[in-house]
Enzyme design. Structure first.
Site, PDB file in Angstrom:
ATOM      1  N   SER A 167     -15.279   3.956 -20.996  1.00  0.00           N
ATOM      2  CA  SER A 167     -14.013   3.857 -20.728  1.00  0.00           C
ATOM      3  C   SER A 167     -13.094   3.254 -21.621  1.00  0.00           C
ATOM      4  CB  SER A 167     -14.055   2.787 -19.197  1.00  0.00           C
ATOM      5  OG  SER A 167     -13.969   1.613 -20.007  1.00  0.00           O
ATOM      6  N   ASP A 168     -11.634   3.603 -21.572  1.00  0.00           N
ATOM      7  CA  ASP A 168     -10.852   3.256 -22.329  1.00  0.00           C
ATOM      8  C   ASP A 168     -10.480   1.623 -21.967  1.00  0.00           C
ATOM      9  OD1 ASP A 168      -8.593   2.584 -24.036  1.00  0.00           O
ATOM     10  OD2 ASP A 168      -7.244   4.388 -23.469  1.00  0.00           O
ATOM     11  N   TRP A 169      -9.951   0.845 -22.515  1.00  0.00           N
ATOM     12  CA  TRP A 169      -9.987  -0.757 -22.696  1.00  0.00           C
ATOM     13  C   TRP A 169      -9.206  -0.970 -21.068  1.00  0.00           C
ATOM     14  CZ3 TRP A 169     -12.901   1.058 -25.780  1.00  0.00           C
ATOM     15  CH2 TRP A 169     -13.509   0.365 -26.526  1.00  0.00           C
TER      16      TRP A 169
END
Ligand SMILES: *[C@@H]1O[C@H](CO)[C@@H](O)[C@H](O)[C@H]1NC(C)=O
Ligand SMILES: *[C@@H]1O[C@H](CO)[C@@H](O)[C@H](O)[C@H]1NC(C)=O
Ligand SMILES: *[C@@H]1O[C@H](CO)[C@@H](O)[C@H](O)[C@H]1NC(C)=O
Ligand SMILES: *[C@@H]1O[C@H](CO)[C@@H](O)[C@H](O)[C@H]1NC(C)=O
Ligand SMILES: *[C@@H]1O[C@H](CO)[C@@H](O)[C@H](O)[C@H]1NC(C)=O
Ligand SMILES: *[C@@H]1O[C@H](CO)[C@@H](O)[C@H](O)[C@H]1NC(C)=O
Ligand SMILES: *[C@@H]1O[C@H](CO)[C@@H](O)[C@H](O)[C@H]1NC(C)=O
Ligand SMILES: *[C@@H]1O[C@H](CO)[C@@H](O)[C@H](O)[C@H]1NC(C)=O
Ligand SMILES: *[C@@H]1O[C@H](CO)[C@@H](O)[C@H](O)[C@H]1NC(C)=O
Ligand SMILES: *[C@@H]1O[C@H](CO)[C@@H](O)[C@H](O)[C@H]1NC(C)=O
Length: 871
Positions: free
Chosen positions: A289-291
């Site tokens: 996932s992106d942050w």
């Protein structure tokens, strides 16, 4: 990634005016409005296809020995600022397996010392040089490796560059999917040959910064993440295309993005992750996932997410959708064991695929401090130790950075002014962009300002400069070595001084720029995305001030993408224009190499320079849209972005896609098309294996309790349970609510294979060569030079672009020498995505190729005989 508080503040600052209750005119009546993303389950499991068999076998052997808790550790980040890297997962001490380290960025090692600042992706794209793409990837990968990074968070191919104002376009390569596809494939190979996992990002349609994440907005209240609404043909023929190249090149990781797609949050979008990426494209690595882009626990796992970053629900909440919850969701039977095993196996397969079992340097820097001794867990103020060993990992990379930056500098105009001799009587250098940032090259955090010469954009896609050679110092060195005179005015608004100098000099070199970046920083009112396409800091006025008094004015543009040149490009006193992109640490040396002819420019524009924003297509969405929680960003233009849009609307650009001049000239002749018999395209059929389960897990909840000797450090995320009562252990008020999980999400039985799939990248026959095309290119000037020869293809149908890039090569040619340009036309290159059959087809329309020096300088053409393939 983003610090939420900062971002909200930034949004408030930019958009302090009240929101008109208007609907974006391009979005009112579109069939894409409120589009839905169809479900697809179960999540495809890794099978070791393509060249992944060995890595898969090793990964299975590794995961088979793990306990449930250890598998969860591999998949879950330990929380924001809890360890050395921008993201780390848990370790497996029993096996001596250290916490995997994920580190930005696509142009170098972020948050570290003694590292290189490479040219940005959007810059090196202009080299059109596969060798440069690979070498840059290899050198960046080497630096990550030697700092102890396992996963480099790059390259970026999303944003692709739908709109030139998109804040992060420069982190990627080009709005053309074919050029970007070659750039990403070579970059992935380079990074991974250096022994580091590449994380191709951001998957997918992450085309603007405004509203990419949910947040509270002054005057409007809560606005959910933007939904990019895109049809299936546009997905396949445009945005997915370079991801397919990355998967085929073996990218070990892919990052899912913040935005929604067809109103489904990307990191839990089962259609795009399960069906498209892991199914059709046969991706064997892991999705990260992106942050803070993960918004659910079980749902995201079922929808194909394999690793959550940085692991906590929101930064430093101390809670996670996974970690403890993931352990529980397997124990309570909601998530089948095979899905967790698959996630862990994918992570380990990427690890072995790139050889990290040979190259596992222990992380020797800390992202959050430059102090030698400090807290390894910076947020939790724990594990005080030697965190920064200050290891210089740059080797001799400065040489190739300079070469690469010079090879990526595009000569747009030259009335014989260039190359300079260095013996001009008096040289004038103008513009804030020619000199130092008075705060130092790293003086603004994450490069979040536009002071001094611009050599990278801002945000997480950055690295610290080890030094930054400014244009002024490099030009001054040439001039003073020759004993000539040089004057400079770096204040764009010092009109009296500018005019006094401009009126005297024999040559004036004016530097202007345009910046952009990631949305958690706002610079001069630009919330990541640009507000306009003009030069910053009154660059147009600066050029006018100089050129009205000096009839030999050379303009150099450092920018994140297209800049409008209307006000000066055709001035007779502007004798040359160069686009120098974002060149990295050797900026000044590289531009001097080109200005003084030590390098003959051969770069070509990787985008179009038009005369207005509107020519490029729909605007970005800068304001929420009444009646929608998520702004509806309908990609109504379909595949018609950049030059396809200009061609379709019959707009003549100032400088077209693929355009660039040289100090020599080339001629084109003798096109020849060789047919290669590839046979018919066979859809992939049959069934997958059943999902394997690797090892068993204990049903005794006592085995999952917090170890008595473990002290929690700050808000660190662990896989353990605080209670043998699962409801209590979950800390989730909604625990056990009777959701109906999507049909098929737990089904581990053999599944039908996807016709357009079959191997990493998609059906391998898409890469069959159907034709080999050759042409003769002659250097008929007096200097050695490079020519980027381009092949465009017309698919011929009423819905097809006039032409699209389908081949290129950068050739070095001596004066009077003729060399042969050769390129293969693949089945993929002549195919359209057919929505009804969910596969690639070769349409009945006549197809033609064009070969030339740009998308509008097409000197040769030929027909392609595809009769036996056409339906
Ligand atoms: C938008 O319209 C709604 C409903 O009519 C209203 O409550 C709200 O105050 C309006 N917002 C703005 C910023 O005008
Ligand atoms: C899980 O990771 C944490 C953090 O790295 C570590 O302290 C713990 O020992 C790991 N647990 C197991 C069972 O490996
Ligand atoms: C489990 O996930 C829920 C959200 O689904 C969250 O509220 C809760 O805090 C999480 N529990 C732990 C222990 O992290
Ligand atoms: C790390 O690398 C060393 C040396 O190449 C190797 O022996 C070891 O097995 C590797 N460790 C892991 C966990 O891959
Ligand atoms: C640096 O840039 C900021 C805006 O980004 C500006 O306000 C400031 O004046 C600049 N400072 C210098 C010294 O150039
Ligand atoms: C465009 O934006 C830049 C950066 O904020 C600004 O310096 C410039 O003045 C703007 N151009 C116009 C024409 O408003
Ligand atoms: C070009 O420069 C000359 C001075 O060399 C000046 O007289 C003339 O007005 C300039 N022309 C333009 C179009 O700015
Ligand atoms: C440019 O101006 C210089 C004097 O300022 C003059 O000698 C030269 O001829 C001019 N060149 C052109 C092309 O007008
Ligand atoms: C679980 O218990 C440990 C040890 O007592 C404590 O440090 C931790 O904060 C607790 N976890 C949560 C999510 O409250
Ligand atoms: C199983 O555990 C997960 C994670 O805590 C939770 O979201 C879900 O509601 C649980 N399911 C059941 C049936 O208890």
């Amino acid at each position: 990634m983003q610090r939420l508080a900062q971002a909200l503040l930034a949004i408030g600052l930019v958009q302090a005016q009240s929101y008109p209750n208007t609907t974006n005119p391009t979005n009112s009546s579109s069939p894409l409005n409120d589009a839905q993303s169809p479900p697809f389950y179960p999540s495809p499991w890794i099978e070791g296809t393509g060249d992944w068999a060995e890595a898969y076998a090793k990964a299975q052997a590794f995961v088979r020995q793990l306990t449930l808790i250890e598998k969860v550790n591999l998949t879950t980040g330990t929380g924001w600022q809890s360890d050395n890297c921008v993201g780390n997962v848990g370790e497996i001490p029993r096996l001596g397996f250290k916490a995997l380290c994920m580190q930005d960025s696509p142009l170098g090692v972020r948050f570290a010392d003694y590292v290189s600042a490479f040219p940005a992706g959007g810059s090196v794209a202009a080299s059109w040089d596969r060798g440069e793409f690979y070498r840059r990837g290899y050198e960046m990968g080497s630096e990550h490796r030697d700092k102890g990074v396992d996963v480099q968070l790059g390259p970026a191919v999303g944003p692709l560059g739908r709109n030139p104002k998109g804040g992060r376009n420069w982190e990627g390569f080009s709005p053309d999917p074919y050029l970007t596809g070659h750039a990403v494939a070579e970059t992935v190979r380079g990074i991974q040959d250096a022994g580091v996992i590449a994380c191709t990002k951001h998957y997918i349609y992450n085309e603007q910064e405004h509203f990419r994440q949910p947040g509270n907005f002054e005057d409007f209240g809560f606005v959910d993440a933007i939904s990019s609404n895109v049809d299936d043909k546009t997905l396949h023929e445009l945005y997915l295309w370079p991801f397919a190249d990355a998967v085929r090149a073996g990218t070990g990781a892919i990052m899912c993005s913040y935005n929604k797609a067809n109103n489904s949050q990307l990191c839990q979008n089962s259609y795009l992750q399960n069906y498209i990426l892991k199914g059709e494209l046969g991706f064997q690595g892991f999705i990260m996932s992106d942050w803070q882009a993960q918004h659910s626990g079980v749902s995201s796992a079922q929808a194909g997410l394999d690793m959550t970053m940085p692991g906590d629900t929101v930064f430093n909440s101390g809670f996670s959708y996974w970690g403890t919850n993931l352990t529980i969701s397997v124990l309570n039977g909601t998530l089948p064991q095979w899905r967790l095993d698959d996630a862990a196996t994918r992570i380990m397969a990427a690890y072995y695929y790139v050889g990290r079992d040979r190259d596992n340097v222990t992380t020797n820097f800390n992202s959050w401090t430059r102090d030698t001794y400090s807290y390894r867990n910076y947020y939790g103020k724990a594990d005080y130790e030697l965190v920064n060993q200050h290891i210089d990992v740059r080797a001799e990379h400065f040489r190739s950075i300079r070469t690469s930056a010079a090879k990526s500098t595009v000569l747009l105009k030259n009335n014989g002014a260039l190359p300079l001799t260095g013996h001009e009587k008096w040289t004038g250098v103008f513009g804030n962009d020619a000199g130092e940032n008075l705060y130092g090259p790293n003086g603004c955090a994450d490069r979040g300002c536009d002071n001094g010469t611009l050599a990278m954009g801002w945000g997480s896609g950055t690295s610290d400069f080890p030094y930054l050679i400014t244009p002024l110092e490099a030009i001054k060195r040439v001039v003073t070595d020759n004993g000539r005179a040089l004057g400079s005015v770096l204040d764009n608004y010092a009109y009296a001084q500018i005019q006094a100098l401009a009126a005297q000099v024999s040559v004036a070199i004016v530097f202007v720029n345009a910046d952009s970046g990631e949305g958690y920083i706002t610079v001069d009112g630009n919330f990541g995305d640009r507000n306009n396409l003009t030069a910053w800091g009154s660059g147009d006025a600066l050029i006018k001030n100089v050129s009205s008094l000096c009839n030999n004015t050379i303009v150099v543009i450092h920018s994140v993408g297209p800049v409008l040149v209307n006000s000066f490009y055709d001035s007779e006193n502007v004798t040359a224009i160069l686009w120098a992109g974002l060149p990295g640490q050797e900026s000044g040396n590289a531009i001097a190499d080109v200005l003084y002819g030590r390098v003959n420019p051969g770069a070509k524009l990787p985008f179009t320079i038009g005369t207005s924003e509107e020519e490029y297509g729909p605007d970005l969405i800068y304001e929420p849209i009444a009646g929608h929680d998520s702004p509806q960003d309908n990609f109504e233009e379909g595949i018609f972005i950049d030059y396809r849009a200009f061609d379709k609307k019959n707009i003549t650009p100032v400088y077209e896609f693929g355009f660039g001049l040289s100090y020599t000239t080339f001629s084109y002749s003798n096109v020849s098309v060789q047919k290669v018999n590839a046979g018919p395209y066979v859809p992939t059929t049959g069934l997958t294996t059943a999902a394997p389960t690797l090892g068993n897990f204990s049903r005794d909840l006592n085995d999952y309790q917090w170890p008595s000797d473990l002290t929690r450090e700050g808000t660190f995320i662990y896989p353990y349970l605080n209670s043998t009562n699962l409801t209590e252990a979950s800390f989730d008020p909604q625990y056990g609510l009777n959701y109906s999980w999507p049909a098929g999400s737990s089904d581990g039985s053999p599944q039908a294979r996807i016709a357009a799939g079959g191997a990493p990248g998609g059906n391998p026959q898409l890469w069959d060569v159907l034709f080999t095309v050759t042409a003769s290119i002659t250097n008929n000037g007096t200097l050695p030079g490079d020519e980027v020869v381009q092949l465009y293809l017309s698919l011929g149908g009423p819905e097809d672009p006039a032409i699209q890039l389908r081949g290129f090569d950068r050739l070095s040619i001596q004066p009077n020498e003729t060399v042969t340009f050769t390129t293969d036309i693949l089945r993929r290159d002549v195919s359209n995505w057919e929505v009804e059959s969910q596969n690639w087809v070769i349409s009945k329309y006549p197809k033609k190729i064009y070969i030339g020096a740009s998308s509008r300088k097409l000197y040769l053409e030929a027909d392609l005989d595809l009769s036996e393939y056409q339906s």
